[in-house]
Design an enzyme around this catalytic site. Structure first.
Site, PDB file in Angstrom:
ATOM      1  N   TYR A   1      -4.877   3.677   2.374  1.00 45.92           N
ATOM      2  CA  TYR A   1      -6.340   3.721   2.453  1.00 45.92           C
ATOM      3  C   TYR A   1      -6.907   4.607   1.350  1.00 45.92           C
ATOM      4  CZ  TYR A   1      -6.081   1.268   6.932  1.00 45.92           C
ATOM      5  OH  TYR A   1      -5.845   0.345   7.922  1.00 45.92           O
TER       6      TYR A   1
ATOM      7  N   GLN B   1      -0.409  -3.381  16.252  1.00 42.16           N
ATOM      8  CA  GLN B   1      -1.781  -3.345  15.748  1.00 42.16           C
ATOM      9  C   GLN B   1      -2.044  -4.639  14.966  1.00 42.16           C
ATOM     10  OE1 GLN B   1      -4.418  -0.931  12.500  1.00 42.16           O
ATOM     11  NE2 GLN B   1      -3.220   0.350  13.907  1.00 42.16           N
TER      12      GLN B   1
END
Length: 288
Positions: free
Chosen positions: A54, A185
């Site tokens: 990220y 996820q």
């Protein structure tokens, strides 16, 4: 009071904070990032989800993990109540037409390096929950999972998860990680219902199912009309359709978690109210 659920060995909030928008391209800067994380923590959120990848392509790596570390270090609240999940196996680069890309790297020796770098960036000896971010087709899935197991065995991570995983991949991960695999996820929202099979499978196995982009995401165009029934229910409750969407996802089972992202405090504070929204059986039936 926020809704808490069991995510492996952790009791944490069913609505977590997806950190990604705060540090990838088009973010609003470091200070807004810290302010946004502090706002959600102050509002009772106790789960933050980030990733090695990220960061903005071409700039400093791991800025998401570093932002989370700084936000927790400067937060005045009970840090020991907060679980932090991160993910390894993706990198960032720009494509030839200036588009942001997410190249995969699932080589075991690299994953072990990334996992240790994540612990360092987060400022912890042991990461709470470490996911394999996405399967690298160049590497057999079991080899990448073996690296994840080594990181758990060495104490770099307490428990493990897999992200963007199929039922077959969940089975491979279970066969290697055993009860150290606690979460899957996957993308899930009214726009992306194709992971319903894995959602149901996790319920059967007792694994947490964590929805990424639970509100449909903002990076790709989609059919806005899919949210029309959610808008109708929202109008009846005088809340945002985003709250209705998150409440609908959480109602899919006690194993459900959502990690909405936000570019600013107001957005995440609205999302965090979704666990207080009670939808009737009729409303849930209408939403599907």
């Amino acid at each position: 009071m926020a809704l808490f659920r069991n995510l492996g060995p952790f009791s944490t909030t069913a609505i977590g904070h997806g950190e990604m928008p705060l540090t990838i391209e088009n973010n609003r800067g470091h200070d807004i990032g810290i302010e946004t994380l502090h706002a959600s923590l102050d509002a009772g959120c106790r789960h933050i989800d980030t990733a090695w990848a990220y960061y903005t392509p071409g700039e400093e790596e791991q800025t998401g993990e570093k932002l989370v570390r700084e936000a927790l270090a400067t937060w005045k609240g009970p840090k020991d109540e907060v679980t932090v999940a991160t993910k390894i196996g993706l990198r960032r680069t720009w494509g030839e037409h200036g588009e942001p890309l997410w190249p995969r790297d699932g080589k075991p020796e690299h994953l072990i390096e990334y996992g240790k770098q994540s612990a360092l960036a987060l400022g912890v000896d042991t990461i709470d929950l470490l996911y394999l971010h996405r399967h690298d087709p160049e590497v057999p899935y079991n080899e990448s999972i073996e690296a994840l197991k080594q990181l758990v065995d060495e104490g770099v991570a307490r428990v493990a998860g897999v992200s963007n995983a199929s039922i077959e991949q969940i089975d491979i991960a279970r066969s290697i990680l055993g009860d150290k695999l606690v979460a899957v996820q996957n993308q899930y929202s009214p726009i992306h219902l194709e992971t319903q099979d894995t959602l149901d499978y996790c319920a059967k196995l007792g694994l947490a199912f964590v929805c990424w982009s639970p509100l449909g995401g903002y990076r790709h165009p989609y059919d806005e009309s899919k949210f029309d029934p959610f808008r109708e229910v929202a109008a009846a409750h005088h809340v945002s359709y985003q709250q209705v969407t998150l409440a609908w996802e959480l109602a899919k089972g006690d194993h459900m978690f959502v990690i909405p992202g936000a570019h600013r405090p107001e957005t995440i504070l609205d999302s965090l109210k979704a666990d207080q929204l009670e939808l009737s059986p009729e409303e849930l039936a209408k939403l599907g």
